[in-house]
Scaffold this motif. Structure first.
Motif, PDB file in Angstrom:
ATOM      1  N   GLN A 172      12.860   2.751  12.752  1.00  0.00           N
ATOM      2  CA  GLN A 172      12.304   4.185  12.443  1.00  0.00           C
ATOM      3  C   GLN A 172      11.105   4.149  11.169  1.00  0.00           C
ATOM      4  OE1 GLN A 172      14.991   7.104  11.642  1.00  0.00           O
ATOM      5  NE2 GLN A 172      16.399   6.847  13.270  1.00  0.00           N
ATOM      6  N   ILE A 173      11.528   3.242  10.380  1.00  0.00           N
ATOM      7  CA  ILE A 173      10.675   3.326   9.265  1.00  0.00           C
ATOM      8  C   ILE A 173       9.163   2.713   9.706  1.00  0.00           C
ATOM      9  CG2 ILE A 173       9.972   2.149   6.923  1.00  0.00           C
ATOM     10  CD1 ILE A 173      13.082   2.810   6.308  1.00  0.00           C
ATOM     11  N   ASP A 174       9.598   1.374  10.377  1.00  0.00           N
ATOM     12  CA  ASP A 174       8.178   0.523  10.881  1.00  0.00           C
ATOM     13  C   ASP A 174       7.472   1.594  11.834  1.00  0.00           C
ATOM     14  OD1 ASP A 174       9.280  -1.511   9.351  1.00  0.00           O
ATOM     15  OD2 ASP A 174      10.166  -2.651  10.961  1.00  0.00           O
ATOM     16  N   LYS A 175       7.928   2.227  12.420  1.00  0.00           N
ATOM     17  CA  LYS A 175       7.296   2.989  13.351  1.00  0.00           C
ATOM     18  C   LYS A 175       6.531   4.096  12.602  1.00  0.00           C
ATOM     19  CE  LYS A 175      10.145   2.478  17.500  1.00  0.00           C
ATOM     20  NZ  LYS A 175      11.051   3.204  18.206  1.00  0.00           N
ATOM     21  N   TRP A 176       7.085   4.670  11.745  1.00  0.00           N
ATOM     22  CA  TRP A 176       6.462   5.685  10.881  1.00  0.00           C
ATOM     23  C   TRP A 176       5.280   5.024   9.953  1.00  0.00           C
ATOM     24  CZ3 TRP A 176       5.980   5.481   5.448  1.00  0.00           C
ATOM     25  CH2 TRP A 176       5.575   6.724   4.851  1.00  0.00           C
ATOM     26  N   ALA A 177       5.494   3.888   9.528  1.00  0.00           N
ATOM     27  CA  ALA A 177       4.188   3.161   8.583  1.00  0.00           C
ATOM     28  C   ALA A 177       3.326   2.662   9.522  1.00  0.00           C
ATOM     29  CB  ALA A 177       5.000   1.759   8.137  1.00  0.00           C
ATOM     30  N   LYS A 178       3.540   2.495  10.797  1.00  0.00           N
ATOM     31  CA  LYS A 178       2.230   2.188  11.712  1.00  0.00           C
ATOM     32  C   LYS A 178       1.380   3.423  11.951  1.00  0.00           C
ATOM     33  CE  LYS A 178       4.460  -1.459  14.153  1.00  0.00           C
ATOM     34  NZ  LYS A 178       5.077  -1.887  15.550  1.00  0.00           N
ATOM     35  N   GLN A 227       0.766  -1.142   0.028  1.00  0.00           N
ATOM     36  CA  GLN A 227       0.193   0.050   0.165  1.00  0.00           C
ATOM     37  C   GLN A 227       0.925   1.234   0.003  1.00  0.00           C
ATOM     38  OE1 GLN A 227      -2.042  -1.142   3.419  1.00  0.00           O
ATOM     39  NE2 GLN A 227      -3.976  -1.295   2.465  1.00  0.00           N
ATOM     40  N   ILE A 228       1.701   1.112   0.699  1.00  0.00           N
ATOM     41  CA  ILE A 228       2.732   2.332   0.849  1.00  0.00           C
ATOM     42  C   ILE A 228       3.433   2.710  -0.445  1.00  0.00           C
ATOM     43  CG2 ILE A 228       5.084   3.164   1.791  1.00  0.00           C
ATOM     44  CD1 ILE A 228       4.104   1.952   4.600  1.00  0.00           C
ATOM     45  N   LYS A 229       3.807   1.434  -1.239  1.00  0.00           N
ATOM     46  CA  LYS A 229       4.407   1.576  -2.494  1.00  0.00           C
ATOM     47  C   LYS A 229       3.611   2.140  -3.425  1.00  0.00           C
ATOM     48  CE  LYS A 229       7.981  -0.683  -5.015  1.00  0.00           C
ATOM     49  NZ  LYS A 229       8.737  -1.918  -5.220  1.00  0.00           N
ATOM     50  N   GLY A 230       2.147   1.715  -3.524  1.00  0.00           N
ATOM     51  CA  GLY A 230       1.262   2.079  -4.186  1.00  0.00           C
ATOM     52  C   GLY A 230       0.866   3.751  -3.976  1.00  0.00           C
ATOM     53  N   GLN A 231       0.992   4.044  -2.872  1.00  0.00           N
ATOM     54  CA  GLN A 231       0.907   5.693  -2.505  1.00  0.00           C
ATOM     55  C   GLN A 231       2.078   6.375  -2.223  1.00  0.00           C
ATOM     56  OE1 GLN A 231      -1.876   5.491   0.776  1.00  0.00           O
ATOM     57  NE2 GLN A 231      -3.499   4.147  -0.282  1.00  0.00           N
ATOM     58  N   ASP A 270      10.175   1.487  -1.557  1.00  0.00           N
ATOM     59  CA  ASP A 270      10.753   0.462  -1.260  1.00  0.00           C
ATOM     60  C   ASP A 270      11.483   0.529   0.152  1.00  0.00           C
ATOM     61  OD1 ASP A 270      13.589  -1.366  -1.093  1.00  0.00           O
ATOM     62  OD2 ASP A 270      12.525  -2.136  -2.970  1.00  0.00           O
ATOM     63  N   ARG A 271      10.938  -0.374   1.117  1.00  0.00           N
ATOM     64  CA  ARG A 271      11.588  -0.431   2.426  1.00  0.00           C
ATOM     65  C   ARG A 271      13.001  -0.458   2.646  1.00  0.00           C
ATOM     66  NH1 ARG A 271      12.317  -4.392   6.508  1.00  0.00           N
ATOM     67  NH2 ARG A 271      11.683  -3.412   8.615  1.00  0.00           N
ATOM     68  N   GLU A 272      13.701  -1.242   1.946  1.00  0.00           N
ATOM     69  CA  GLU A 272      14.982  -1.434   1.977  1.00  0.00           C
ATOM     70  C   GLU A 272      16.005  -0.220   1.487  1.00  0.00           C
ATOM     71  OE1 GLU A 272      16.823  -3.733   3.950  1.00  0.00           O
ATOM     72  OE2 GLU A 272      14.675  -4.247   4.388  1.00  0.00           O
ATOM     73  N   LYS A 273      15.656   0.112   0.492  1.00  0.00           N
ATOM     74  CA  LYS A 273      16.037   1.426  -0.377  1.00  0.00           C
ATOM     75  C   LYS A 273      16.052   2.590   0.657  1.00  0.00           C
ATOM     76  CE  LYS A 273      15.641   0.496  -5.099  1.00  0.00           C
ATOM     77  NZ  LYS A 273      15.071   0.854  -6.545  1.00  0.00           N
ATOM     78  N   LEU A 274      14.792   2.802   1.219  1.00  0.00           N
ATOM     79  CA  LEU A 274      14.718   3.800   2.143  1.00  0.00           C
ATOM     80  C   LEU A 274      15.520   3.587   3.425  1.00  0.00           C
ATOM     81  CD1 LEU A 274      13.162   6.428   2.922  1.00  0.00           C
ATOM     82  CD2 LEU A 274      11.224   5.169   3.868  1.00  0.00           C
ATOM     83  N   ALA A 275      15.591   2.390   3.758  1.00  0.00           N
ATOM     84  CA  ALA A 275      16.372   2.291   4.912  1.00  0.00           C
ATOM     85  C   ALA A 275      17.749   2.546   4.744  1.00  0.00           C
ATOM     86  CB  ALA A 275      16.228   0.893   5.622  1.00  0.00           C
ATOM     87  N   GLY A 276      18.509   2.185   3.561  1.00  0.00           N
ATOM     88  CA  GLY A 276      19.822   2.648   3.247  1.00  0.00           C
ATOM     89  C   GLY A 276      20.152   4.031   3.086  1.00  0.00           C
ATOM     90  N   ILE A 277      19.020   4.783   2.355  1.00  0.00           N
ATOM     91  CA  ILE A 277      19.317   6.267   2.299  1.00  0.00           C
ATOM     92  C   ILE A 277      19.278   6.728   3.650  1.00  0.00           C
ATOM     93  CG2 ILE A 277      18.040   8.216   1.669  1.00  0.00           C
ATOM     94  CD1 ILE A 277      16.991   6.539  -0.869  1.00  0.00           C
TER      95      ILE A 277
END
Length: 65
Positions: free
Chosen positions: A57-63, A5-9, A35-42
């Protein structure tokens, strides 16, 4: 919200990503493309945190979304 859903939006969420991680450039957010992994790397590179910390951090944001 799951990552499909995140990728789609992603185009709608880019502003919220930049609000959360203000050091990221427009190009970096576009490059991540939902892409979660690309975002994490950046985030890891830009903020100097461990990859696992960036993922947390990404998981907390996504929740929130």
């Amino acid at each position: 919200m799951n990552w499909d859903q995140i990728k789609g939006q992603w185009s709608q969420l880019k502003g919220e990503v930049q609000a959360q991680w203000g050091k990221l450039t427009d190009d970096e957010v576009i490059q991540a493309g939902g892409d979660r992994e690309k975002l994490a790397g950046i985030i890891q590179e830009r903020y100097g945190v461990a990859k696992e910390e960036a993922r947390d951090q990404i998981d907390k944001w996504a929740k929130k979304h």
